[in-house]
Design a protein around this motif. Structure first.
Motif, PDB file in Angstrom:
ATOM      1  N   GLY A 187       0.807  -1.211   0.000  1.00  0.00           N
ATOM      2  CA  GLY A 187       0.000   0.000   0.000  1.00  0.00           C
ATOM      3  C   GLY A 187       0.837   1.256   0.000  1.00  0.00           C
ATOM      4  N   THR A 188       0.291   2.340   0.577  1.00  0.00           N
ATOM      5  CA  THR A 188       0.950   3.638   0.556  1.00  0.00           C
ATOM      6  C   THR A 188       2.267   3.612   1.311  1.00  0.00           C
ATOM      7  OG1 THR A 188      -1.196   4.728   0.468  1.00  0.00           O
ATOM      8  CG2 THR A 188       0.693   6.072   1.116  1.00  0.00           C
ATOM      9  N   ALA A 189       2.267   2.966   2.469  1.00  0.00           N
ATOM     10  CA  ALA A 189       3.511   2.894   3.239  1.00  0.00           C
ATOM     11  C   ALA A 189       4.587   2.178   2.451  1.00  0.00           C
ATOM     12  CB  ALA A 189       3.268   2.171   4.567  1.00  0.00           C
ATOM     13  N   GLY A 190       4.216   1.120   1.733  1.00  0.00           N
ATOM     14  CA  GLY A 190       5.185   0.387   0.919  1.00  0.00           C
ATOM     15  C   GLY A 190       5.713   1.239  -0.208  1.00  0.00           C
ATOM     16  N   ALA A 191       4.851   2.063  -0.805  1.00  0.00           N
ATOM     17  CA  ALA A 191       5.291   2.931  -1.901  1.00  0.00           C
ATOM     18  C   ALA A 191       6.316   3.933  -1.415  1.00  0.00           C
ATOM     19  CB  ALA A 191       4.080   3.664  -2.493  1.00  0.00           C
ATOM     20  N   GLU A 192       6.066   4.504  -0.211  1.00  0.00           N
ATOM     21  CA  GLU A 192       7.022   5.458   0.323  1.00  0.00           C
ATOM     22  C   GLU A 192       8.350   4.786   0.630  1.00  0.00           C
ATOM     23  OE1 GLU A 192       5.087   7.091   3.674  1.00  0.00           O
ATOM     24  OE2 GLU A 192       3.727   8.367   2.494  1.00  0.00           O
ATOM     25  N   ALA A 193       8.290   3.570   1.168  1.00  0.00           N
ATOM     26  CA  ALA A 193       9.532   2.849   1.471  1.00  0.00           C
ATOM     27  C   ALA A 193      10.300   2.526   0.208  1.00  0.00           C
ATOM     28  CB  ALA A 193       9.205   1.557   2.247  1.00  0.00           C
ATOM     29  N   ALA A 194       9.577   2.131  -0.849  1.00  0.00           N
ATOM     30  CA  ALA A 194      10.241   1.796  -2.105  1.00  0.00           C
ATOM     31  C   ALA A 194      10.912   3.005  -2.711  1.00  0.00           C
ATOM     32  CB  ALA A 194       9.213   1.211  -3.090  1.00  0.00           C
ATOM     33  N   ARG A 195      10.246   4.174  -2.623  1.00  0.00           N
ATOM     34  CA  ARG A 195      10.866   5.379  -3.171  1.00  0.00           C
ATOM     35  C   ARG A 195      12.111   5.732  -2.382  1.00  0.00           C
ATOM     36  NH1 ARG A 195       5.444   7.045  -3.769  1.00  0.00           N
ATOM     37  NH2 ARG A 195       5.486   8.176  -1.781  1.00  0.00           N
ATOM     38  N   GLY A 196      12.054   5.620  -1.056  1.00  0.00           N
ATOM     39  CA  GLY A 196      13.215   5.951  -0.237  1.00  0.00           C
ATOM     40  C   GLY A 196      14.361   4.994  -0.466  1.00  0.00           C
ATOM     41  N   ALA A 197      14.051   3.712  -0.718  1.00  0.00           N
ATOM     42  CA  ALA A 197      15.108   2.726  -0.905  1.00  0.00           C
ATOM     43  C   ALA A 197      15.919   3.005  -2.142  1.00  0.00           C
ATOM     44  CB  ALA A 197      14.496   1.315  -0.993  1.00  0.00           C
ATOM     45  N   GLY A 198      15.344   3.644  -3.133  1.00  0.00           N
ATOM     46  CA  GLY A 198      16.075   3.926  -4.362  1.00  0.00           C
ATOM     47  C   GLY A 198      17.035   5.083  -4.238  1.00  0.00           C
ATOM     48  N   ASP A 199      17.050   5.778  -3.097  1.00  0.00           N
ATOM     49  CA  ASP A 199      17.898   6.932  -2.919  1.00  0.00           C
ATOM     50  C   ASP A 199      18.838   6.775  -1.725  1.00  0.00           C
ATOM     51  OD1 ASP A 199      16.910   8.453  -5.062  1.00  0.00           O
ATOM     52  OD2 ASP A 199      15.123   8.925  -3.908  1.00  0.00           O
ATOM     53  N   GLY A 200      19.198   5.556  -1.375  1.00  0.00           N
ATOM     54  CA  GLY A 200      20.095   5.338  -0.264  1.00  0.00           C
ATOM     55  C   GLY A 200      19.378   5.507   1.064  1.00  0.00           C
ATOM     56  N   ALA A 201      20.100   5.206   2.136  1.00  0.00           N
ATOM     57  CA  ALA A 201      19.483   5.190   3.458  1.00  0.00           C
ATOM     58  C   ALA A 201      18.981   6.565   3.887  1.00  0.00           C
ATOM     59  CB  ALA A 201      20.491   4.656   4.479  1.00  0.00           C
ATOM     60  N   ASP A 202      19.638   7.634   3.464  1.00  0.00           N
ATOM     61  CA  ASP A 202      19.226   8.967   3.912  1.00  0.00           C
ATOM     62  C   ASP A 202      18.575   9.776   2.792  1.00  0.00           C
ATOM     63  OD1 ASP A 202      21.390   9.438   2.343  1.00  0.00           O
ATOM     64  OD2 ASP A 202      22.605  10.420   3.879  1.00  0.00           O
ATOM     65  N   GLY A 203      18.175   9.108   1.721  1.00  0.00           N
ATOM     66  CA  GLY A 203      17.433   9.783   0.658  1.00  0.00           C
ATOM     67  C   GLY A 203      18.291  10.489  -0.370  1.00  0.00           C
ATOM     68  N   ARG A 204      19.619  10.445  -0.257  1.00  0.00           N
ATOM     69  CA  ARG A 204      20.482  11.106  -1.236  1.00  0.00           C
ATOM     70  C   ARG A 204      20.736  10.206  -2.431  1.00  0.00           C
ATOM     71  NH1 ARG A 204      25.717  12.959   1.875  1.00  0.00           N
ATOM     72  NH2 ARG A 204      25.575  10.810   2.615  1.00  0.00           N
ATOM     73  N   ARG A 205      21.140  10.809  -3.534  1.00  0.00           N
ATOM     74  CA  ARG A 205      21.411  10.052  -4.762  1.00  0.00           C
ATOM     75  C   ARG A 205      22.550  10.733  -5.499  1.00  0.00           C
ATOM     76  NH1 ARG A 205      17.636   6.782  -7.416  1.00  0.00           N
ATOM     77  NH2 ARG A 205      18.614   5.656  -9.155  1.00  0.00           N
ATOM     78  N   VAL A 206      23.470   9.966  -6.055  1.00  0.00           N
ATOM     79  CA  VAL A 206      24.579  10.532  -6.820  1.00  0.00           C
ATOM     80  C   VAL A 206      24.890   9.614  -7.998  1.00  0.00           C
ATOM     81  CG1 VAL A 206      26.296   9.422  -5.316  1.00  0.00           C
ATOM     82  CG2 VAL A 206      26.964  11.388  -6.713  1.00  0.00           C
ATOM     83  N   ARG A 207      25.094  10.222  -9.163  1.00  0.00           N
ATOM     84  CA  ARG A 207      25.438   9.470 -10.380  1.00  0.00           C
ATOM     85  C   ARG A 207      26.954   9.499 -10.549  1.00  0.00           C
ATOM     86  NH1 ARG A 207      24.155  12.090 -14.497  1.00  0.00           N
ATOM     87  NH2 ARG A 207      23.591  10.454 -15.985  1.00  0.00           N
ATOM     88  N   VAL A 208      27.535   8.307 -10.767  1.00  0.00           N
ATOM     89  CA  VAL A 208      28.990   8.158 -10.742  1.00  0.00           C
ATOM     90  C   VAL A 208      29.476   7.426 -11.994  1.00  0.00           C
ATOM     91  CG1 VAL A 208      30.904   7.011  -9.528  1.00  0.00           C
ATOM     92  CG2 VAL A 208      29.107   8.168  -8.227  1.00  0.00           C
TER      93      VAL A 208
END
Length: 244
Positions: free
Chosen positions: A9-30
């Motif tokens: 559900g909604t909680a799972g969607a939020e968790a899935a979005r957060g998981a794609g950006d590392g533990a603290d929500g950051r993202r870097v292309r390398v």
């Protein structure tokens, strides 16, 4: 594979979005630049788990020309750059990517990642525009942290390397030219330092991802160019120049 958001559900969607950006929500292309494919594969396996680390590996290169092409095409935030590359080395990549580093809106930042901890290598790439320099003994977690710091504009160095940079930039005098050392290629310098530190040929081959026969060839070339007879004389020569 089912979509985790369908089950949670909604909680799972939020968790899935957060998981794609590392533990603290950051993202870097390398982009990874190193002439050893096995090393690139190992680094990608260590840091490229984007859902855990926030690091997305968007390109790889094995030499200077490939590096410039890939970096220009994908415009990563951070480039992990080996110092010794076919085609002119990491300094040449930096020279050819100067405009990308200077872009005020989308700067490409470079973090040197090398087996070498020699002062001239560190100073060379920092003068070329790299934001930091770490050695290949760094842990995966520390490397991820260093990447994010460089993305944010910080300077990052392995502890003992920071002194080289401070000493170099504290003086306005150019470092003295060592004509004997200048006769050696970058790879020959790497082998020279490891020999001087007492490494066996097999250990050097493993650390540099080359064959034992290639190590032997480099040692022979170093001895010939420096007009030395054996590895003991080579060790004394390197120690006298504080290369060890």
């Amino acid at each position: 594979m089912s979509d985790p958001t369908e089950a949670n559900g909604t909680a799972g969607a939020e968790a899935a979005r957060g998981a794609g950006d590392g533990a603290d929500g950051r993202r870097v292309r390398v982009v990874l630049v190193d002439d050893h494919r096995m090393f690139r594969t190992g680094v990608q396996a260590e840091i490229g788990r984007t859902e855990e680390t926030g690091v997305e590996v968007v390109g790889e290169a094995a030499d200077v020309d490939q590096a410039v092409d890939v970096i220009t095409e994908v415009r990563p935030e951070v480039v992990l750059l080996d110092v010794h590359l076919p085609g002119g080395g990491g300094v040449e990549v930096l020279r050819r990517c100067a405009a990308l580093m200077a872009d005020a809106e989308r700067p490409v930042r470079f973090l040197a990642l090398s087996v070498s901890d020699a002062a001239e290598d560190v100073i060379g790439v920092i003068r070329g525009g790299a934001r930091g320099y770490v050695t290949k003994t760094i842990t995966g977690a520390d490397l991820v942290a260093s990447i994010f710091r460089v993305q944010e504009g910080d300077a990052v160095f392995s502890p003992r390397l920071a002194g080289f940079v401070l000493d170099a930039f504290a003086s306005t005098d150019a470092p003295p030219v060592d004509e004997d050392l200048d006769r050696l290629t970058q790879r020959e310098r790497e082998v020279l330092r490891l020999i001087a530190r007492g490494y066996a040929y097999k250990e050097i081959a493993k650390q540099l991802f080359i064959s034992v026969k290639t190590v032997e060839s480099h040692v022979s070339a170093v001895l010939r160019k420096l007009q030395l007879s054996n590895r003991h004389e080579l060790t004394r020569w390197a120690t006298a120049r504080r290369l060890v």
